[in-house]
Design a protein around this motif. Sequence first.
Motif, short mmCIF file in Angstrom:
data_model
loop_
_atom_site.label_atom_id
_atom_site.label_comp_id
_atom_site.label_asym_id
_atom_site.label_seq_id
_atom_site.Cartn_x
_atom_site.Cartn_y
_atom_site.Cartn_z
N HIS A 103 43.04 -21.68 -35.25
CA HIS A 103 42.52 -23.04 -35.17
C HIS A 103 41.44 -23.25 -36.24
O HIS A 103 40.75 -22.31 -36.64
CB HIS A 103 41.94 -23.29 -33.78
N ARG B 156 38.56 -24.40 -36.08
CA ARG B 156 37.21 -24.04 -35.65
C ARG B 156 37.01 -22.53 -35.64
O ARG B 156 35.89 -22.06 -35.44
CB ARG B 156 36.93 -24.62 -34.25
N ASP C 122 29.35 -30.30 -34.11
CA ASP C 122 29.52 -29.46 -32.93
C ASP C 122 28.21 -29.21 -32.18
O ASP C 122 28.08 -28.21 -31.47
CB ASP C 122 30.16 -28.13 -33.32
N SER D 204 28.49 -28.62 -28.37
CA SER D 204 29.01 -27.30 -28.05
C SER D 204 27.93 -26.24 -28.22
O SER D 204 27.74 -25.38 -27.35
CB SER D 204 30.21 -26.98 -28.95
N ASN E 194 31.92 -19.45 -33.08
CA ASN E 194 33.08 -19.69 -32.22
C ASN E 194 33.95 -18.45 -32.06
O ASN E 194 34.84 -18.44 -31.20
CB ASN E 194 33.95 -20.81 -32.79
N PHE F 93 38.52 -33.13 -26.21
CA PHE F 93 39.35 -31.92 -26.22
C PHE F 93 40.68 -32.24 -26.91
O PHE F 93 41.60 -32.77 -26.29
CB PHE F 93 39.59 -31.43 -24.79
N ASP G 101 40.57 -26.23 -28.20
CA ASP G 101 39.26 -26.84 -27.93
C ASP G 101 38.83 -26.58 -26.50
O ASP G 101 37.64 -26.32 -26.24
CB ASP G 101 39.32 -28.35 -28.18
N ASP H 59 35.49 -24.33 -25.97
CA ASP H 59 34.42 -25.00 -25.22
C ASP H 59 34.72 -24.95 -23.72
O ASP H 59 34.67 -25.96 -23.02
CB ASP H 59 34.27 -26.45 -25.68
#
Length: 670
Positions: free
Chosen positions: A233, A235, A292, A295, A325, A433, A438, A442
């Motif tokens: 992903h 992120r 972010d 988060s 992350n 989301f 995601d 998170d």
Amino acid sequence: MTTNKFNDGFGNKAEAFEEADNAVLSPKTARTFGDIVNRRYGRRDVLRGALGVTAVTALFGTTALTAATQARAATPAFAFPELESGNDTRHHIAEGYDADVLIRWGDPIFPDVGPFDPQAQSADDQLKRFGYNNDYVGFVPLAEDGSHGLLCVNHEYTNEEVMFPGIGRQDKKDFADMTRELVDIEMAAHGGSVFEIARGADGKWSVVLDSPYNRRITALETEMIVDGPAAGHDRMKTAADPDGTRVIGTLNNCAGGITPWGTYLMAEENFHGYFWTDTLDADGKPVLDRADAESLKRYGAPGRWYNWGQHHERFNIDVEPNEVNRFGWIVEVDPMDPASTPVKHTALGRFRHEGSESIVNADGRVVVYTGDDARFDYVYKFVSAGTVSDDRAANMKLLSEGTLYVGRFNEDGSLDWLPLVHGAGPLTAENGFESQADVLIDARLAADALGATPMDRPEDVQPGPDGKVYMMLTNNTRRKEGQEDAANPRADNAFGHIVEMIAPDGDHAATTYAWNILVKCGDPAVAEVGAQWGPETSEHGWFASPDNCAIDADGRLWISTDQGSNWAKTGKSDGLYALETEGALRGSSKLFFRCPVGGELCGPYFTPDQTTLFLAVQHPGTDGTKNFAGFERNSTFEDPATRWPDFQDGMPPRPSVVVVTKQGGGRIAV
């Protein structure tokens, strides 16, 4: 400009930042577990012990109604003379047992390594030695008779004030004395150790230094694969890993687990504390002007507990915004193959994992339980999509796909497991989301959206016999229920409690359970504490702050404690307790082992034949030493409260794994 906010008298960085983590990061509108208990029974009745028959039965089980005289006539599940509680510079074990130090921080796990010299540390040297602050301990047998096997040990964090000569506590002086060399030693001391051990003819265990299985897993250099829905992903992508599928290292590995197929699970807990930013406001707090930010705030990152980000840019969120992350996951290691690459399983969610204990469900699926060790956070379980088979390689893919659930406790004694699945309920793009990745990155925010029940620091979660699951709730001194006074201490839960969750018909994949409170911890002799124990709990047997636990071959529950600096509130060091869970003695506890001053007890883990028990004593000589009579100051490398376990001049206290055996042989506590 100083950035330290903790001029508070704490003796070490770990104590200070644990207190900082008292800050409530979950939504303030969410109900606490205490709210559920009080709505279900009535707050005053619970705390003054005035529950009626119906409430007592529902809260503590039917055995709670058995008379004390009947309890005394019952046969205890644990056969050992209780140890006397207290706190001093040494460890202690119940009469009739030996507790021998097996391995200490700095001891070699390879044959070409010499004796440990704390004055001559280096990262390269530490990579060949047992790491710091041993936490989880797991045992994988290599022989049917249990005579040798692989020990898998987590190394959670480092205490620089007693680890390195001459520098003291670094967060109080902006890490002024921390060099790249010292940071690399810290990183090499994190992670895990896997090494072979063998039992000799005298019944004593030792490390097999020339074993081909021995390896170190570290934050400094161990490459790991990322799998599951978040792998690849955007992120998860960084400059060093543009594919988002490879990570260097693991850190803050607290508890863990051994899977049914013999792999080793490492839980990444307080990952947020390792990340750095140079962008601070006038109060020294991070400025999070970025997409972010929600988060990061929900996870408490960047915590700036360590200055790794000053020497390794990947830990500086200003330079590498996505590295954060890539931590907070469950890592699977194959101890049978030292050349294998560990795997970070994103399907199990990202949060401050305390542990990862698993069980094979009746339908063949594997279920993994884990707590998010923070005040007002949640308990989770993962149910695999596939089933366990005789194909070990296939089993090692079971944690790559499945459903993650979070717990919601109801007033009627039921527990709902809520699926964290993208598109279900509020977990949609409209609510932030965009994908299942995601949701898992998170997981805390997703659990908030689902209305999970905030808990009082859920730590180890251990499945046991008959579908019962035991959850350790360590404490929560920020819990508020609308009133605070001396007669109502559970509004400031300093002592913790244990919850028993019951899967219907032993089905761990079910989405509705029942729940009970097994014990409420603290001193039962102090009425305002509101402690509740079984009838045979002595002055030595009650405890505070349950943390890790184990279930032995006889299905009996053992509890280890972590009071931190709060041991002064009980006058007891941390230790290992045997806790009755069935019959007339349910809730009764006995002390079996206790730590030296300032130490926390971790592990515990039994060999399958129950003749050996492994315990980990973490950070001896550090926590709360200002309250240690006769010492009454903070420990340093040069001046520690204890030099356990070596008791040699110039040698600092050393976190160590202890092996417990019965004198003359035989099964423990039988």
